[in-house]
Design a protein around this motif. Structure first.
Motif, PDB file in Angstrom:
ATOM      1  N   ASN A 139      32.895  27.495 -23.495  1.00  0.00           N
ATOM      2  CA  ASN A 139      31.820  28.061 -24.242  1.00  0.00           C
ATOM      3  C   ASN A 139      31.053  28.683 -23.738  1.00  0.00           C
ATOM      4  OD1 ASN A 139      29.887  28.187 -26.086  1.00  0.00           O
ATOM      5  ND2 ASN A 139      29.823  26.014 -26.906  1.00  0.00           N
ATOM      6  N   PRO A 140      30.864  30.087 -24.134  1.00  0.00           N
ATOM      7  CA  PRO A 140      29.918  30.793 -23.161  1.00  0.00           C
ATOM      8  C   PRO A 140      28.456  30.507 -23.586  1.00  0.00           C
ATOM      9  CG  PRO A 140      30.458  32.094 -25.122  1.00  0.00           C
ATOM     10  CD  PRO A 140      31.387  30.710 -25.049  1.00  0.00           C
ATOM     11  N   LEU A 141      28.022  29.848 -24.711  1.00  0.00           N
ATOM     12  CA  LEU A 141      26.756  29.546 -25.302  1.00  0.00           C
ATOM     13  C   LEU A 141      26.328  28.518 -24.343  1.00  0.00           C
ATOM     14  CD1 LEU A 141      27.451  29.744 -29.067  1.00  0.00           C
ATOM     15  CD2 LEU A 141      26.569  31.598 -27.429  1.00  0.00           C
ATOM     16  N   THR A 142      24.734  28.688 -24.226  1.00  0.00           N
ATOM     17  CA  THR A 142      24.069  27.270 -23.601  1.00  0.00           C
ATOM     18  C   THR A 142      23.724  26.443 -24.728  1.00  0.00           C
ATOM     19  OG1 THR A 142      22.127  28.537 -24.000  1.00  0.00           O
ATOM     20  CG2 THR A 142      22.992  28.943 -21.913  1.00  0.00           C
ATOM     21  N   ASP A 143      23.115  25.245 -24.138  1.00  0.00           N
ATOM     22  CA  ASP A 143      22.972  24.062 -25.221  1.00  0.00           C
ATOM     23  C   ASP A 143      21.813  24.465 -26.070  1.00  0.00           C
ATOM     24  OD1 ASP A 143      24.772  22.334 -23.919  1.00  0.00           O
ATOM     25  OD2 ASP A 143      23.177  21.192 -22.932  1.00  0.00           O
ATOM     26  N   ARG A 144      20.719  25.459 -25.396  1.00  0.00           N
ATOM     27  CA  ARG A 144      19.736  25.890 -26.477  1.00  0.00           C
ATOM     28  C   ARG A 144      20.246  27.056 -27.390  1.00  0.00           C
ATOM     29  NH1 ARG A 144      14.909  23.963 -28.248  1.00  0.00           N
ATOM     30  NH2 ARG A 144      13.544  24.040 -26.561  1.00  0.00           N
ATOM     31  N   GLU A 145      21.035  27.916 -26.914  1.00  0.00           N
ATOM     32  CA  GLU A 145      21.702  28.912 -27.678  1.00  0.00           C
ATOM     33  C   GLU A 145      22.437  28.345 -28.892  1.00  0.00           C
ATOM     34  OE1 GLU A 145      22.055  32.385 -24.053  1.00  0.00           O
ATOM     35  OE2 GLU A 145      23.807  31.123 -24.786  1.00  0.00           O
ATOM     36  N   ARG A 146      23.128  27.333 -28.658  1.00  0.00           N
ATOM     37  CA  ARG A 146      23.855  26.456 -29.810  1.00  0.00           C
ATOM     38  C   ARG A 146      22.933  26.021 -30.626  1.00  0.00           C
ATOM     39  NH1 ARG A 146      27.197  24.593 -25.721  1.00  0.00           N
ATOM     40  NH2 ARG A 146      26.337  22.403 -26.036  1.00  0.00           N
ATOM     41  N   GLU A 147      21.977  25.378 -30.118  1.00  0.00           N
ATOM     42  CA  GLU A 147      21.122  24.609 -31.071  1.00  0.00           C
ATOM     43  C   GLU A 147      20.156  25.642 -31.993  1.00  0.00           C
ATOM     44  OE1 GLU A 147      16.830  21.970 -30.613  1.00  0.00           O
ATOM     45  OE2 GLU A 147      17.280  23.275 -28.995  1.00  0.00           O
ATOM     46  N   VAL A 148      19.784  26.726 -31.539  1.00  0.00           N
ATOM     47  CA  VAL A 148      19.214  27.941 -32.271  1.00  0.00           C
ATOM     48  C   VAL A 148      20.246  28.697 -33.254  1.00  0.00           C
ATOM     49  CG1 VAL A 148      18.111  30.097 -32.230  1.00  0.00           C
ATOM     50  CG2 VAL A 148      17.472  28.355 -30.612  1.00  0.00           C
ATOM     51  N   LEU A 149      21.432  29.050 -32.879  1.00  0.00           N
ATOM     52  CA  LEU A 149      22.408  29.306 -33.696  1.00  0.00           C
ATOM     53  C   LEU A 149      22.724  28.297 -34.733  1.00  0.00           C
ATOM     54  CD1 LEU A 149      23.962  32.008 -33.932  1.00  0.00           C
ATOM     55  CD2 LEU A 149      25.621  31.046 -32.362  1.00  0.00           C
ATOM     56  N   ARG A 150      22.953  26.980 -34.417  1.00  0.00           N
ATOM     57  CA  ARG A 150      23.316  26.269 -35.704  1.00  0.00           C
ATOM     58  C   ARG A 150      22.169  25.926 -36.277  1.00  0.00           C
ATOM     59  NH1 ARG A 150      23.440  21.839 -32.275  1.00  0.00           N
ATOM     60  NH2 ARG A 150      25.652  22.349 -31.424  1.00  0.00           N
ATOM     61  N   ALA A 151      20.809  26.055 -36.167  1.00  0.00           N
ATOM     62  CA  ALA A 151      19.710  25.854 -36.879  1.00  0.00           C
ATOM     63  C   ALA A 151      19.621  27.401 -37.936  1.00  0.00           C
ATOM     64  CB  ALA A 151      18.371  25.925 -36.066  1.00  0.00           C
ATOM     65  N   ALA A 152      20.114  28.423 -37.356  1.00  0.00           N
ATOM     66  CA  ALA A 152      20.234  29.700 -37.958  1.00  0.00           C
ATOM     67  C   ALA A 152      21.028  29.750 -39.093  1.00  0.00           C
ATOM     68  CB  ALA A 152      20.209  30.631 -37.070  1.00  0.00           C
TER      69      ALA A 152
END
Length: 201
Positions: A139-152
């Motif tokens: 997975n190329p996404l960081t935990d924070r990027e995943r969190e923001v993308l999930r929220a978006a």
């Protein structure tokens, strides 16, 4: 006798799995739950040997439940089941301590065999999923990027996301932009879809 905890949010699927496993002479489903956040208490209460976890459940995903069980009951064997053969799910399940990862359309005999094999100390992974996960990479996404993308995913504005996630709007914009670039997506909606399809969210 192999004592099994079955965690599956769809009642019909859960009951069918319990009935099929109940036909095996050496397997007994001693507990059933419909939510991921009920798994640990049930595992403790019923002294189970194996937890059979669906990926998508309310309360906590099967991967989150597996991680919690692995921390609290390290000797418990964990088998993750999924409808969706997404490579990211396999990687997440293995990182959470799962001993087996199977798709739900596998024959019932294969599932029973997997339960026996994990109790014997083996790791059981659907071969097609293993090949797909290796081909896909991490997975190329960081935990924070995943969190923001999930929220978006619900279409919230950057300002709304900033408030919800306690970040500045500029930071939210940066995380989304980076995630979109990493996923080679045209926009955040496409980025969410790609990440979900790969099991990265």
């Amino acid at each position: 006798m192999i004592r099994v905890l079955l965690a599956e949010d769809q009642a019909m699927v859960r009951e069918a799995l319990a009935a099929l496993l109940g036909l095996e002479p050496d397997i007994e489903v001693v507990a059933q739950v419909a939510r991921g956040d009920e798994v640990l208490a049930a595992a403790r209460a019923h002294a189970v040997d194996v937890a059979l976890l669906d990926i998508e459940m309310p309360g906590a995903t099967g991967i989150e439940a597996a991680a919690e069980l692995h921390r609290a009951l390290p000797d418990l064997k964990l088998v993750v089941l999924t409808t969706f053969g997404r490579p990211g799910y396999l990687r997440g399940a293995m990182e959470s301590g799962a001993d087996a990862f199977l798709v739900k359309d596998a024959p019932a005999a294969q599932l029973a065999d997997a339960l026996r094999r994990v109790l014997a100390g083996e790791r059981v992974i659907d071969p097609a999923l293993a090949a797909a996960a290796l081909a896909e990479g991490a997975n190329p996404l960081t935990d924070r990027e995943r969190e923001v993308l999930r929220a978006a995913a619900d279409g919230s504005t950057n300002a709304d996301l900033a408030t919800t996630l306690h970040l500045s709007p500029g930071t939210v914009r940066n995380y989304l932009s980076t995630a979109i670039q990493k996923l080679a997506a045209r926009n955040r909606t496409e980025a969410v879809r790609i990440a979900r399809d790969k099991g990265w969210l």
